[in-house]
Every structure is written in C-alpha cells, then in structure tokens.
Design a protein around this motif. Structure first.
Motif, short mmCIF file in Angstrom:
data_model
loop_
_atom_site.label_atom_id
_atom_site.label_comp_id
_atom_site.label_asym_id
_atom_site.label_seq_id
_atom_site.Cartn_x
_atom_site.Cartn_y
_atom_site.Cartn_z
N PRO A 1 3.14 2.68 -2.01
CA PRO A 1 3.12 3.53 -3.23
C PRO A 1 1.76 4.17 -3.49
O PRO A 1 1.69 5.30 -3.98
N VAL A 2 0.69 3.45 -3.16
CA VAL A 2 -0.66 3.99 -3.36
C VAL A 2 -0.88 5.21 -2.48
O VAL A 2 -1.39 6.25 -2.93
N VAL A 3 -0.47 5.10 -1.22
CA VAL A 3 -0.65 6.21 -0.29
C VAL A 3 0.21 7.41 -0.69
O VAL A 3 -0.21 8.56 -0.55
N MET B 1 0.79 -1.23 0.00
CA MET B 1 0.00 0.00 0.00
C MET B 1 0.82 1.28 0.00
O MET B 1 0.30 2.35 -0.31
N PHE C 1 -2.52 -2.89 5.81
CA PHE C 1 -3.06 -2.04 4.74
C PHE C 1 -3.27 -0.60 5.22
O PHE C 1 -3.19 0.34 4.43
N LYS D 1 0.93 8.40 -3.64
CA LYS D 1 0.23 9.13 -4.71
C LYS D 1 -0.98 9.88 -4.17
O LYS D 1 -1.24 11.02 -4.57
N LEU D 2 -1.72 9.24 -3.28
CA LEU D 2 -2.89 9.89 -2.71
C LEU D 2 -2.52 11.12 -1.88
O LEU D 2 -3.31 12.07 -1.78
N SER D 3 -1.34 11.10 -1.28
CA SER D 3 -0.93 12.18 -0.40
C SER D 3 -0.85 13.52 -1.11
O SER D 3 -0.97 14.57 -0.49
#
Length: 509
Positions: free
Chosen positions: A326-328, A324, A376, A330-332
C-alpha cells in the motif's frame, strides 16, 4: 436485456460474495502452484530416483507451459466465452493435478506439469477479467485489491504448505490437494458466472505464430535443462536444439511483425519505455525467482533442513511485501517510477549480497532475515515497473502490452531457474574438486589418526565436509551473480523516459 448488457451486469449481495470468493480462490490456487513445489524438489528427486537438478524440471516445465498459454487467453475467451474458458481450464487444471500426484516417473510428472501450466496459464488473467465484470464500477478498486491480495499471499503460503505436506504426508499431495479446490471453483463458475458469459465468435488464431513460439521455447528450455548432462554443444543433439531455438526465434519475430493478429504483439517493443521496462523486469525476475528455487535445495541438501523449515525460511519474503504494497501504491502517484524501480531492484541486489555471505554454520534467523528484508523492496520493483512499462504504450495497446509482460516474466523465471541450477551444480563440482585435493592429504590423515580416526572414517569425514562446503560456496556464487544482474537491471531502468500519462490499472486484464 441484450447479451452485451448481461455480460456487463454487476452482481449484488450473496451472489457477489460467493462469485468473488470462487474467483479469488481460483487465482490463489494458480499462484500457489508456482511456489508450492520449490521446497519439495528434494522429496520428489528422492522418490523418483533422480538428481535434484532434474527435479527442478518440475518447476521450469510448469512455468514454460504457463508462459505459452498466457498469450492465448484473449483468443480463447473471445472464441469460446470467458466463463466457459475459465471453467474448462479449471477442470483441466484439476485433472492434471491429479495426474501429477499419481506420477511414478519424471517423464510422467513433467508431462502432467506441462498440462497443468497450459490449463492454468489463462486462469490468472481470466480471474481478473471476471472480477471486474461482477463488481460495480465504484467497487472495482476493492475487487482488484482482493485479486492482488491472493496474488501476494499465495507465494507466502506455498513454500510452507508444500514443505509441511511433503514432510508429513507425501509430495504427491501437494498436487492432489488442488482437486477439491478445482472442482469447487469449476462448478461454482458454471452456476454463478453464467449470466456474465460472453458470446463466442469464430476468431482466427495465429496458428503459425503459435507453432513457432512453442517450437523455439521448447527447444531452448530443453537445451537449458539437459545441456549440462550432455556436455552442452559437444553433443550433436544439443547443437540441434540450439540451432532450432535460434532459427525458430528469428522466424517467430519476423512472422509476428507481419501478422495482423499476432499471438504475441511484438510491435509494442517500438516504445523505448516499454522495451527498457520489460528488459529490467525479465533480468530481475530471473534472478529473483531462480534464487528462490536454489535456497530450499541448499537448505535441505546441505544444512539438514526439513522441507517444512525450508518453507518457513523462504516464506518471510512475502510478509514484508504485503506490508509495503500500500505504501508503494501511494508513492507511485507522487514519485518518478524510475526512481522507485531503481531503488527496489538495488534493494534486491543488496539482499543478494547479504546472502552471498552465508555459510554452513548459519542459524535459522541468519537465513530468514535477508528474506524478510528483501520483501520490503519487492513492491518497489513490481508495482512501479508495471506503470513504467504500460504508460509507454498507446492506451489501446495496454492489454497487449500487459500480456507480453506476463509472458516474458514467466519465461524469464523458467530460464533463470535452469541457468542458476546449472551454475550451482557446476560450481559445487569445481569447489569439491579443489577442496578434496587440499584436504585429502597425508597431513590431514595423520592429524585425524592421532585422534583415533581410522582411514575409512577420515575419508568419510572429509567427503561430508567437502560436500557441505562446496554447496555453500556454490550458493554464494549464485547470489554474487544475482547481485550483478540486479545492479545491471537497476541501471537499465534509467534508459526509459519518464511516463507522461497515468495508467488505468483497472483496465488492464
């Protein structure tokens, strides 16, 4: 080429690869040692003839010493040079690791773990600093990805490696294996990193602030570790420790606010966003880290797990976190970090509630699945919270604020572990007392006697059952408290203002 130019010159080719591997391996080892002993406490306690609660001192002593030495990193690097400080710290870490492995008493082991923490504390920020110097500007994102990967992977491998070594060799080897790594990294730094050494300068150190910090932290941690055994404030020595910690802390705050070059820059707390963020971080990390210490103790003491399988059960957390992260990241850049942090902490609280339903009949996947689910949510907690805190301070204060965050996070983990261990043991005693009174009755004895049990067999069976169930109830209680702490921390986050600027995380070192 001037000294400043040499210090900023990036490496290339084979030399870059080797230097990068040395620094990544060093960071991996330091982070590994924060979790490798978690599953080995039962082995250590049995070997040294101490209680499991005393065995937890092996974890808290390292964390406290590390917290004390982290704020000194900047001064040490400026006074003696970044590479020289890194090299000496690495050799010192290796030496104290060997002494830990050779320890024959709790006193010796705790003292050597303190030495490990003091030497290891500056190494993590120094590996980050030196990685940024050996990579070109356009490669620094990859450099920090390498650093972050070792930071995320080490806590996964730590419990598994610690459990396997303790079961198949001896707990001593969880420390002795550090020696070849420390020698490799130390000599590698001496030969590879010499061109980027920074010149030492006769910098002033805040000696009074350092003394006061060591005083109140040591008094507080000793109080938390020994309080239960000495009936807390009914013992004069505990009263003196509490008084020392309280007065020492107050004087420390007053001194640091008036010092031009403080050991810990208290002034960053004038920013509401930073104060709120580190408060949420401290409470959340205290709850998170302490439960990660309690779980393997319960699995081994009550459910009959080996240290290896206790390590497997707890290691699942890091697997999901890596997925998770890398996903976070980008969301940041797109979502209000307060929302991400609140979600992440509430997620941790939800998994704590799941684990508060555990019982002594739970199978492996019943225990491991909440760990996987928790992973997660971890990046939602750690990554945006850093942005929320550092975006609230002035750009020139970013490095100081990052140091304060690391200091408080590490201290929170140690304090939370001590408090949780006390709650766990106290609740087990209370639950055992209550259940013994209900089960050790004439009716129970007659029922078992009718099945052919003797009086002695009945007493042993009742005692074993009560021991097992009392630890399960105590573990549930710890997770219930942790869930409340997570919920409170998640709500605190909304007291912070929304960040008005982006944080250059590459510059934070």
């Amino acid at each position: 080429m001037t000294a400043n130019e040499a210090a900023s010159a990036p490496f290339t080719g084979k030399k870059l690869l080797m230097a990068g591997m040395v620094l990544a391996l060093a960071n991996f080892m330091i982070v590994l040692d924060t979790t490798i002993a978690n599953v080995s406490v039962q082995h250590i306690a049995g070997s040294l003839g101490i209680s499991p609660s005393q065995g937890v001192w092996v974890i808290t002593s390292y964390a406290v010493a590390e917290a004390i030495s982290v704020p000194l990193t900047g001064w040490l690097a400026g006074r003696f040079g970044a590479v020289r400080t890194f090299t000496v710290g690495m050799f010192g870490f290796g030496l104290f690791s060997v002494l830990c492995g050779l320890s024959t008493s709790l006193t010796m082991l705790v003292a050597c773990r303190i030495g490990q923490g003091l030497c290891g504390g500056p190494l993590m920020p120094l590996t980050q600093t030196l990685l940024l110097r050996i990579f070109r500007k356009d490669q620094q994102v990859q450099a920090m990805a390498l650093w972050a990967m070792t930071t995320l992977v080490a806590p996964i491998i730590g419990p598994i490696l610690g459990g396997s070594i303790s079961d198949n060799l001896s707990w001593h080897w969880i420390f002795l294996i550090n020696l070849p790594v420390a020698l490799l990294c130390g000599f590698g730094a001496m030969h590879l990193l010499r061109p980027i050494e920074t010149p030492g300068q006769p910098l002033k150190v805040d000696r009074t602030g350092l003394f006061l910090m060591v005083l109140w932290i040591a008094a507080l941690q000793i109080l938390l570790d020994l309080g239960r055994e000495h009936d807390w404030f009914n013992d004069t020595s505990m009263v003196l420790l509490g008084f020392t910690a309280l007065i020492g802390f107050a004087v420390f705050i007053a001194w640091e606010l008036g010092e031009r070059q403080p050991i810990v820059d208290i002034r960053v707390f004038r920013h509401r966003g930073f104060t709120v963020a580190v408060t949420a971080l401290s409470f959340s990390f205290a709850a998170f880290f302490s439960t990660m210490v309690i779980i393997p103790q319960w699995l081994q003491a009550s459910l009959g797990y080996t240290a290896t399988y206790a390590g497997y059960a707890t290691a699942f957390t890091g697997v999901a976190a890596i997925v998770m992260a890398p996903v976070v990241a980008k969301l940041s850049t797109r979502v209000d970090p307060r929302l991400l942090v609140c979600f992440g902490i509430l997620w941790l609280g939800m998994t704590a509630l799941l684990r508060s339903q555990w019982n002594s009949q739970a199978d492996f996947w019943t225990l491991a699945m909440p760990q996987l689910i928790m992973g997660f949510g971890m990046p939602f907690f750690f990554v945006p919270l850093t942005t929320l805190a550092l975006a609230a301070v002035e750009p020139e204060e970013t490095a100081s604020a990052a140091g304060v965050m690391n200091f408080l996070r590490t201290m929170a983990g140690a304090i939370g572990t001590s408090i949780s261990a006390t709650i766990w043991n106290d609740n087990a005693v209370v639950a055992r007392s209550e259940m013994t009174g209900r089960l050790n009755t004439r009716e129970a004895q007659d029922a078992l006697a009718a099945q052919g049990w003797t009086v002695d067999q009945t007493r042993v069976a009742v005692s074993q059952l009560v021991d097992q169930q009392s630890l399960a109830l105590a573990t549930n209680h710890v997770f219930q408290i942790a869930a409340l702490v997570f919920a409170g921390a998640a709500m605190i986050v909304w007291l912070a203002p929304r960040p008005q600027r982006e944080v250059d995380t590459i510059a934070v070192h």
